[in-house]
Design a protein around this motif. Sequence first.
Motif, short mmCIF file in Angstrom:
data_model
loop_
_atom_site.label_atom_id
_atom_site.label_comp_id
_atom_site.label_asym_id
_atom_site.label_seq_id
_atom_site.Cartn_x
_atom_site.Cartn_y
_atom_site.Cartn_z
N LYS A 73 -5.31 7.52 8.74
CA LYS A 73 -6.73 7.75 9.00
C LYS A 73 -7.68 7.09 8.01
N ASN A 74 -7.19 6.61 6.85
CA ASN A 74 -8.09 5.92 5.91
C ASN A 74 -7.73 4.44 5.75
N LEU A 75 -7.08 3.88 6.76
CA LEU A 75 -6.67 2.48 6.73
C LEU A 75 -7.33 1.70 7.86
N LYS A 82 8.98 1.80 9.87
CA LYS A 82 8.88 0.49 10.52
C LYS A 82 7.74 -0.35 9.95
N GLY A 83 7.06 0.19 8.94
CA GLY A 83 5.89 -0.48 8.40
C GLY A 83 4.69 0.42 8.50
N LEU A 84 3.74 0.25 7.63
CA LEU A 84 2.55 1.11 7.60
C LEU A 84 1.74 0.94 8.88
N GLY A 85 1.48 2.08 9.54
CA GLY A 85 0.69 2.04 10.77
C GLY A 85 1.39 1.40 11.94
N ASN A 86 2.72 1.43 11.93
CA ASN A 86 3.48 0.68 12.94
C ASN A 86 4.31 1.59 13.84
N SER A 87 3.80 2.77 14.16
CA SER A 87 4.56 3.65 15.07
C SER A 87 4.73 3.01 16.44
N SER A 88 3.81 2.14 16.82
CA SER A 88 3.89 1.46 18.11
C SER A 88 4.90 0.32 18.11
N LYS A 118 -0.07 -2.79 -11.66
CA LYS A 118 -0.87 -1.57 -11.80
C LYS A 118 -1.21 -1.02 -10.42
N LYS A 119 -1.88 0.16 -10.43
CA LYS A 119 -2.26 0.82 -9.18
C LYS A 119 -3.79 0.83 -9.06
N ILE A 120 -4.27 0.62 -7.84
CA ILE A 120 -5.71 0.70 -7.54
C ILE A 120 -5.90 1.81 -6.52
N GLN A 121 -6.67 2.84 -6.89
CA GLN A 121 -6.87 3.99 -6.02
C GLN A 121 -8.16 3.87 -5.22
N GLY A 122 -8.15 4.42 -4.03
CA GLY A 122 -9.35 4.41 -3.20
C GLY A 122 -9.33 5.50 -2.15
N LYS A 123 -10.52 5.80 -1.63
CA LYS A 123 -10.62 6.79 -0.54
C LYS A 123 -10.31 6.14 0.80
N ILE A 124 -10.75 4.88 0.94
CA ILE A 124 -10.51 4.12 2.17
C ILE A 124 -10.00 2.74 1.79
N PHE A 125 -9.05 2.23 2.57
CA PHE A 125 -8.48 0.91 2.32
C PHE A 125 -8.74 0.01 3.52
N LEU A 185 0.86 -1.18 0.00
CA LEU A 185 0.00 0.00 0.00
C LEU A 185 0.89 1.23 0.00
N HIS A 186 0.55 2.22 -0.83
CA HIS A 186 1.41 3.40 -1.02
C HIS A 186 0.81 4.62 -0.32
N THR A 187 1.65 5.39 0.34
CA THR A 187 1.23 6.65 0.95
C THR A 187 2.08 7.78 0.42
N ASP A 188 1.44 8.85 -0.08
CA ASP A 188 2.15 10.05 -0.50
C ASP A 188 2.38 10.98 0.68
N THR A 189 1.47 10.87 1.66
CA THR A 189 1.60 11.66 2.88
C THR A 189 1.66 10.69 4.06
N LYS A 190 1.86 11.24 5.23
CA LYS A 190 1.95 10.39 6.40
C LYS A 190 0.59 9.84 6.81
N ASP A 191 -0.48 10.58 6.47
CA ASP A 191 -1.78 10.29 7.05
C ASP A 191 -2.67 9.36 6.26
N GLU A 192 -2.47 9.22 4.94
CA GLU A 192 -3.43 8.47 4.13
C GLU A 192 -2.76 7.57 3.08
N VAL A 193 -3.39 6.41 2.86
CA VAL A 193 -3.03 5.55 1.73
C VAL A 193 -3.71 6.12 0.49
N ASP A 194 -2.98 6.21 -0.63
CA ASP A 194 -3.63 6.71 -1.85
C ASP A 194 -3.84 5.63 -2.90
#
Length: 564
Positions: A519-521, A306-312, A276-283, A254-263
């Motif tokens: 926030k959209n994952l 450390k991985g997507l959503g893995n600050s903990s 290919k790429k699949i775009q969405g508002k929420i994943f 899953l790709h993120t252009d910003t820290k907050d959302e998957v695009d």
Amino acid sequence: MSMYDVVIVGSGASGGAVAYTLCQAGYKVAVLEKGRLIKREEFSKDELAYCRRDLVTPNLFDEYHTIEEKVDGEWVTTPTYESGWSFWNGNIVGGSSNLMSGMLHRMHPDDFRLKSKYGEIEGANVVDWPISYEELEPYYTLTEELVGISGKVEKHPFEPPRSTADFTQPPTKENAVVKLFDKSCQALDITPLVTPRAVLSKDKPGRDACYYSNRCGSYGCSSGAKGSSREALLKPALATGNLTLMSNTYVKYLHTDTKDEVDHAVVVDTVTGKEKKIQGKIFVVAAQAHESARLLLNSANAHHPKGLGNSSGEVGKNLIFSGGGSGQGELHKDSLKEIKFEDLMTTGLFVNRSILDWYFIDHWWDGKFKGGSVEFMFEHQNIISRARKDNYKDGKLVWGKELGERVVSRFTEQKSIRFEVFNDWLPNDNCFVSLDPVHKDKFGMPVGKLRMEGHPQDLKVGNYIAKKCEKILEEMGAKNIYSAISSTPPQNLVAGGCRFGNDPKTSVLNKYCRSHDVKNLYVADASFMPTGGSVAYTWTIYANAFRVADHIVDVLKKRASYQV
């Protein structure tokens, strides 16, 4: 490139529940499934294809895991293409829900607050859930109706409370052995319960009732009776016109252009090899617990090193399976009591009995601890595996006439009844999934590395219950009774790895299974579970995914109102 309201990775129980809810609400949804679509009429009872080959799972030389186990005090890593130990469970549209036996139970209210009830357990990372049974109960009820669960409500101190008086579907047909089983339990002051089963006993629109094929677990259903994601949820979701089902689609990351959302998701067509790429508002990630954690770890980038959503640092940690094991005994023609042997040998009908008497233990002699549940069934009816049993004498294989006589006797003069114990697999520091630093799958992505170690309490509870079950088989007059309780995890019962909680420092997801960091994952499969209860996970997976889906609908509605 199409923009979907929601992109779901995985089409099993959780992915199907989310897709169904969102499509019914009018949102455009894409479901990305690595496996192929097998239609109802294509399912067969071919033991070679489903149980001894890899018809519905990847070839282990193409896609595999590495397993860390302790040998002589040292952790040793072995790829599953060497051991043959597969952790893939039905990589087809609908996932492993196509292949389940469908023996389902709700978790008990106290399963949601184990730490509060029993306190700390040394060496275990037990925590209370951030939600209660009462919050999940309406979704258990919804699952019962939409997926189709047959059963019969009976009073029992450890049966969870219900908002409806009974199941909408009566129990599936039962073998005459239940008369002997029930009488034996009553003689031992044990309460036998009818097993809730995700198998239709009556026709439902678009689905036919069970045809009692004699082979349910490990096989797809040719009537639509089994409550799989494919039958119960994806088919009606497709009928809305809002679902795009992309089978043969492997998600690399899953790709993120910003820290907050998957695009977008980067995917590979497994047939053509094109990316290919699949775009969405929420994943929504719903790929099965160990693979969902692996996907998040493989989605690391500059924003999420450390991985997507893995600050903990908790992604992949506290992986859980199911504690327990199984046992068996043989009912023989020459010693059978209470029922006729020909009735016992009737094929296809279910045993349909569960025991909850030892779900919680509070005894003056044995002590106070969390117990477990038991399912009773006939041994799996696979011909090849049954024919291969007990073919040794004095340590040597039996051949020729003697072998033939043994096989004939096994199939015509006795029938084995089996029990399976389910108790909590306590989460601990030595049970987790990470990325293997060396091994990669055929798509070039690091494979999941599973370190697996059970807690001593798991074995204590499993053995306690197994001995009780052996007594039931003895009372039934069974012969050659045995049980095997092990700390080896069952590959088809995997949860945890992205536990939910209120504290972002100690959990991956919030109470709605949304990432604390992104926030959209969302992660909607069994990954969210901090503890697993003492039942199979599937009913809870369905229920929680419906709950998560309702929350996502609310989020999308709020987004739309902001844009007006």
